[in-house]
Design a protein around this motif. Sequence first.
Motif, PDB file in Angstrom:
ATOM      1  N   PRO A 141      41.577  10.485 -24.973  1.00 35.48           N
ATOM      2  CA  PRO A 141      40.472  10.209 -23.760  1.00 35.48           C
ATOM      3  C   PRO A 141      40.949  10.199 -22.499  1.00 35.48           C
ATOM      4  CG  PRO A 141      40.376   8.845 -25.860  1.00 35.48           C
ATOM      5  CD  PRO A 141      41.795   9.518 -25.935  1.00 35.48           C
ATOM      6  N   ASP A 142      40.101  10.374 -21.483  1.00 34.19           N
ATOM      7  CA  ASP A 142      40.304  10.349 -20.341  1.00 34.19           C
ATOM      8  C   ASP A 142      41.124   9.027 -19.741  1.00 34.19           C
ATOM      9  OD1 ASP A 142      39.862  12.940 -19.999  1.00 34.19           O
ATOM     10  OD2 ASP A 142      37.654  12.793 -19.174  1.00 34.19           O
ATOM     11  N   ASP A 143      40.615   7.862 -20.467  1.00 32.80           N
ATOM     12  CA  ASP A 143      41.067   6.674 -20.059  1.00 32.80           C
ATOM     13  C   ASP A 143      42.206   5.941 -20.608  1.00 32.80           C
ATOM     14  OD1 ASP A 143      39.952   6.441 -22.461  1.00 32.80           O
ATOM     15  OD2 ASP A 143      38.920   4.753 -22.208  1.00 32.80           O
ATOM     16  N   GLN A 144      42.918   6.961 -21.159  1.00 30.80           N
ATOM     17  CA  GLN A 144      44.295   6.720 -21.930  1.00 30.80           C
ATOM     18  C   GLN A 144      45.325   7.575 -21.473  1.00 30.80           C
ATOM     19  OE1 GLN A 144      43.982   6.501 -26.100  1.00 30.80           O
ATOM     20  NE2 GLN A 144      42.624   4.885 -26.052  1.00 30.80           N
ATOM     21  N   SER A 145      46.428   7.119 -21.090  1.00 36.17           N
ATOM     22  CA  SER A 145      47.516   8.085 -20.611  1.00 36.17           C
ATOM     23  C   SER A 145      48.101   8.845 -21.615  1.00 36.17           C
ATOM     24  CB  SER A 145      48.669   7.191 -20.158  1.00 36.17           C
ATOM     25  OG  SER A 145      49.776   7.783 -19.766  1.00 36.17           O
ATOM     26  N   GLY A 146      48.314  10.109 -21.108  1.00 38.02           N
ATOM     27  CA  GLY A 146      48.800  11.165 -21.935  1.00 38.02           C
ATOM     28  C   GLY A 146      50.239  10.796 -22.374  1.00 38.02           C
ATOM     29  N   THR A 147      50.953   9.909 -21.734  1.00 39.34           N
ATOM     30  CA  THR A 147      52.390   9.651 -22.001  1.00 39.34           C
ATOM     31  C   THR A 147      52.201   8.490 -23.120  1.00 39.34           C
ATOM     32  OG1 THR A 147      52.422   7.988 -20.299  1.00 39.34           O
ATOM     33  CG2 THR A 147      53.089  10.215 -19.685  1.00 39.34           C
ATOM     34  N   LEU A 148      51.462   7.921 -23.635  1.00 39.46           N
ATOM     35  CA  LEU A 148      51.364   6.751 -24.518  1.00 39.46           C
ATOM     36  C   LEU A 148      51.941   7.538 -26.130  1.00 39.46           C
ATOM     37  CD1 LEU A 148      48.053   4.950 -24.180  1.00 39.46           C
ATOM     38  CD2 LEU A 148      50.365   4.211 -23.722  1.00 39.46           C
ATOM     39  N   ASP A 180      51.547   5.311 -34.297  1.00 45.57           N
ATOM     40  CA  ASP A 180      52.580   6.137 -33.615  1.00 45.57           C
ATOM     41  C   ASP A 180      52.172   7.606 -33.439  1.00 45.57           C
ATOM     42  OD1 ASP A 180      54.268   3.916 -33.540  1.00 45.57           O
ATOM     43  OD2 ASP A 180      55.003   4.154 -35.257  1.00 45.57           O
ATOM     44  N   LEU A 181      52.308   7.988 -32.201  1.00 44.11           N
ATOM     45  CA  LEU A 181      51.741   9.289 -31.768  1.00 44.11           C
ATOM     46  C   LEU A 181      52.696  10.151 -30.975  1.00 44.11           C
ATOM     47  CD1 LEU A 181      48.248   8.200 -29.947  1.00 44.11           C
ATOM     48  CD2 LEU A 181      48.731   8.825 -32.429  1.00 44.11           C
ATOM     49  N   GLY A 182      54.021  10.116 -31.622  1.00 46.04           N
ATOM     50  CA  GLY A 182      55.200  10.545 -31.067  1.00 46.04           C
ATOM     51  C   GLY A 182      55.693  12.099 -31.408  1.00 46.04           C
ATOM     52  N   LEU A 218      48.974  13.251 -46.601  1.00 44.83           N
ATOM     53  CA  LEU A 218      50.549  13.600 -46.454  1.00 44.83           C
ATOM     54  C   LEU A 218      50.868  13.462 -44.977  1.00 44.83           C
ATOM     55  CD1 LEU A 218      53.267  14.599 -47.655  1.00 44.83           C
ATOM     56  CD2 LEU A 218      52.336  17.031 -47.125  1.00 44.83           C
ATOM     57  N   PHE A 219      50.122  14.042 -43.994  1.00 46.72           N
ATOM     58  CA  PHE A 219      50.527  13.864 -42.666  1.00 46.72           C
ATOM     59  C   PHE A 219      49.765  12.851 -41.913  1.00 46.72           C
ATOM     60  CE2 PHE A 219      51.031  18.489 -43.780  1.00 46.72           C
ATOM     61  CZ  PHE A 219      52.380  18.713 -43.429  1.00 46.72           C
ATOM     62  N   SER A 220      48.787  11.792 -42.814  1.00 42.40           N
ATOM     63  CA  SER A 220      48.292  10.864 -41.958  1.00 42.40           C
ATOM     64  C   SER A 220      47.476  11.213 -40.965  1.00 42.40           C
ATOM     65  CB  SER A 220      49.301   9.505 -41.477  1.00 42.40           C
ATOM     66  OG  SER A 220      49.916   9.120 -42.725  1.00 42.40           O
TER      67      SER A 220
END
Length: 224
Positions: A53-60, A41-43, A128-130
Motif C-alpha cells: 500500500p502507498d501508506d507503507q514503506s517499500g523498505t519494510l 516477515d516480508l524479506g 508451502l510458501f505461506s
Amino acid sequence: MRYVKWGFLALIVLIVGSFLHYTLPQHDIVRVVGTYQERQDLGDWTRIFWSSPDDQSGTLVNRDVQFIQTVRANGDPMVYRNEDTGWGWPPYFKFDTASLQTEADDLRSSREAPVWAVVTHYGWRSELFSIFPNAIGIREVEGPDVTIIPWVNIILLVILLVIILTIRAMLRQFKERSIDPVLEDMGEAWDEVESRADAAGDEVRGVWGRFKGWLGTWKGKPRK
C-alpha cells in the motif's frame, strides 16, 4: 519450427492465463470462524504476493497483517489476508481493511448455527510458501449452494477478447496492405533476376558454342 511455434504460443497462454487467474476477482462461499492479526516477515521472494500500500514503506521487511479464518461448505479451511491495495496493482483501490475485518467478525458463526458468506478475493493460497489470497469484500448469503455469477470477470474477458480480435484484424489488414505487396514485388523482382540470369547464361552458352564450333573448323585444315 512448428513445435517451437506451438511451444512459444503455449508458454504465452500459460503466462497470460496465470496472470489473469491471480489478478481477477474470485468468489468463495464460506463460514467465518475467526479473525486475527500476525506479524509477517516480508524479506524473501514471496514479498511479491503481499500488498504494498502507498501508506507503507517499500523498505519494510515485516509488518502486522490481518487475517480472516473461514471454513468452506465441504469442511476445508481457508484463510485470507486482509490488506489494503492502495493505488497499486491489482487496481482494486482497497482502503477499508478495518471495515472488512469488522464485517468478518460480525459474520462469525458455529458449525451448529452456520452463517454463510461469500468472500471476494484475488490471489492464490499456498501452505508451502505461506501465500494467502487477499480478501476485498465479504457479504452474507442465504446458503452454501447459492450461485455467484462473476460478472466482472465475464465483462473483462469479453473486452480482452474484443481487443485481441481487433489487434489481430489490424495486423492482418496491415500485412495484406503493406507486407504482402512488398513480398510480391520482391518475388517478381527475383523472378526477373532469375530470368535475366537464365538469358545471360543462354547467351554465354551460345557464344561458347560458336567459339567451339569455330575451333572445330580448324581441326580438319592441312598445314602448309
